[in-house]
Design an enzyme around this catalytic site. Structure first.
Site, mmCIF file in Angstrom:
data_model
loop_
_atom_site.group_PDB
_atom_site.id
_atom_site.type_symbol
_atom_site.label_atom_id
_atom_site.label_comp_id
_atom_site.label_asym_id
_atom_site.label_seq_id
_atom_site.Cartn_x
_atom_site.Cartn_y
_atom_site.Cartn_z
ATOM 1 N N ASP A 177 45.335 31.123 38.482
ATOM 2 C CA ASP A 177 44.713 32.583 38.965
ATOM 3 C C ASP A 177 43.629 33.245 38.482
ATOM 4 O O ASP A 177 43.064 33.475 37.559
ATOM 5 C CB ASP A 177 45.698 34.021 39.169
ATOM 6 C CG ASP A 177 47.000 33.363 40.076
ATOM 7 O OD1 ASP A 177 47.528 32.317 40.066
ATOM 8 O OD2 ASP A 177 47.971 34.376 40.001
ATOM 9 N N ASP A 178 42.660 34.271 39.123
ATOM 10 C CA ASP A 178 41.906 35.028 39.475
ATOM 11 C C ASP A 178 40.825 34.481 39.277
ATOM 12 O O ASP A 178 39.386 35.244 39.435
ATOM 13 C CB ASP A 178 42.248 36.400 38.010
ATOM 14 C CG ASP A 178 43.434 36.786 38.116
ATOM 15 O OD1 ASP A 178 43.720 37.172 39.631
ATOM 16 O OD2 ASP A 178 44.049 37.685 37.672
ATOM 17 N N TYR A 209 49.634 40.340 41.692
ATOM 18 C CA TYR A 209 50.798 41.273 41.000
ATOM 19 C C TYR A 209 52.318 40.540 41.460
ATOM 20 O O TYR A 209 52.979 41.265 41.372
ATOM 21 C CB TYR A 209 51.039 42.746 41.254
ATOM 22 C CG TYR A 209 49.460 43.460 41.103
ATOM 23 C CD1 TYR A 209 48.801 43.379 40.007
ATOM 24 C CD2 TYR A 209 48.714 43.362 42.058
ATOM 25 C CE1 TYR A 209 47.542 44.174 39.380
ATOM 26 C CE2 TYR A 209 47.490 43.871 41.796
ATOM 27 C CZ TYR A 209 46.781 43.860 40.365
ATOM 28 O OH TYR A 209 45.777 45.021 40.679
ATOM 29 N N HIS A 265 45.457 31.786 34.186
ATOM 30 C CA HIS A 265 44.155 32.132 34.625
ATOM 31 C C HIS A 265 43.512 31.177 34.130
ATOM 32 O O HIS A 265 42.663 31.641 32.978
ATOM 33 C CB HIS A 265 44.447 33.752 34.246
ATOM 34 C CG HIS A 265 45.374 34.747 34.710
ATOM 35 N ND1 HIS A 265 46.731 34.654 34.605
ATOM 36 C CD2 HIS A 265 45.449 35.179 36.062
ATOM 37 C CE1 HIS A 265 47.206 35.567 34.731
ATOM 38 N NE2 HIS A 265 46.429 35.817 35.868
HETATM 39 ZN ZN LIG Z 1 45.482 38.001 40.144
#
Ligand SMILES: [Zn+2]
Length: 234
Positions: free
Chosen positions: A36-37, A127, A180
């Protein structure tokens, strides 16, 4: 009874998830690896490691980062790995109006299409927060909302060793592992985590590959818990 694969929030019409091209042995343990991210400056190194160990993953990207790391996006798009949406800007989508939520997710989906030519199939909510509006948005945009079952906690822990231990200590067949590609300690952890997963007999795949033999997804809005024992054997 075999262990649960993962929690998936499904909010879509029938999706063509059977897109895997690589051979998967459904008699062996399998996990989906997700990031993610990103993208970030660490994404190319993650891709190198995935290729080195014959693994694939799903990259849940933030739309507003993609142009800044266009080379990384191109490398992911040219690989066997999957690109999915993590929203446009990591907004907590459930705090937005329906219209703002729709525009946020649509912008990220369009960005993926524009930069890679691919249609994103999956959304991971920032989240992990969801509500009825988000189900509706996903249905409208043909996206499956994907949660995780194994949180590396790499956003909280600070060393590669902690990431490694965290994933392996809770490892279950069918996990969707959350990492991440924005932390150096995560990338370093992968250098030992990926070969250890292989040593334990696991196939490390993308979300689409994990779901490629599940017999399809219901078009009803519902929580969806996939049980590997019910996946038809090839
Ligand atoms: Zn995230």
């Amino acid at each position: 009874m075999k262990k649960w694969i993962a929690w998936l929030l499904v909010c879509c019409m029938w999706l063509p998830v059977c897109t895997a091209e690589r051979e998967i042995d459904w008699s062996k343990p399998i996990v989906a690896l997700t990031f993610d991210d990103g993208p970030s400056e660490y994404t190319p190194r993650v891709l190198e490691l995935l290729e080195q160990y014959g693994c694939t993953a799903t990259f849940f990207m933030l739309g507003n980062r993609m142009s800044h790391y266009s080379d990384a996006v191109r490398l992911v798009a040219e690989s066997e790995n999957e690109i999915a949406s993590h929203s446009w800007d990591h907004a907590n989508l459930v705090t937005l109006s329906y219209q703002d939520m729709l525009e946020n997710v649509l912008m990220s989906k369009n960005k993926i299409k524009t930069m890679t030519g691919r249609d994103a199939q999956f959304l991971r909510a920032p989240y992990g927060m969801n509500n009825k509006d988000l189900f509706t948005v996903c249905g409208k945009l043909d996206l499956v909302l994907v949660h995780w079952s194994n949180d590396s906690m790499d956003w909280d822990v600070k060393t590669p060793e902690e990431v490694y231990e965290r994933v392996l200590n809770q490892l279950q067949n069918g996990d969707i592992i959350l990492c991440h590609d924005t932390y150096e300690h995560t990338v370093i952890a992968l250098e030992t985590l990926l070969p250890e997963l292989i040593n334990r007999g696991y196939q490390v795949v993308s979300v689409a590959e994990l779901l490629s033999n599940c017999g399809g997804i219901s078009n009803r809005l519902r929580y969806f818990k996939l049980d590997l024992s019910k996946v038809p054997q090839q």
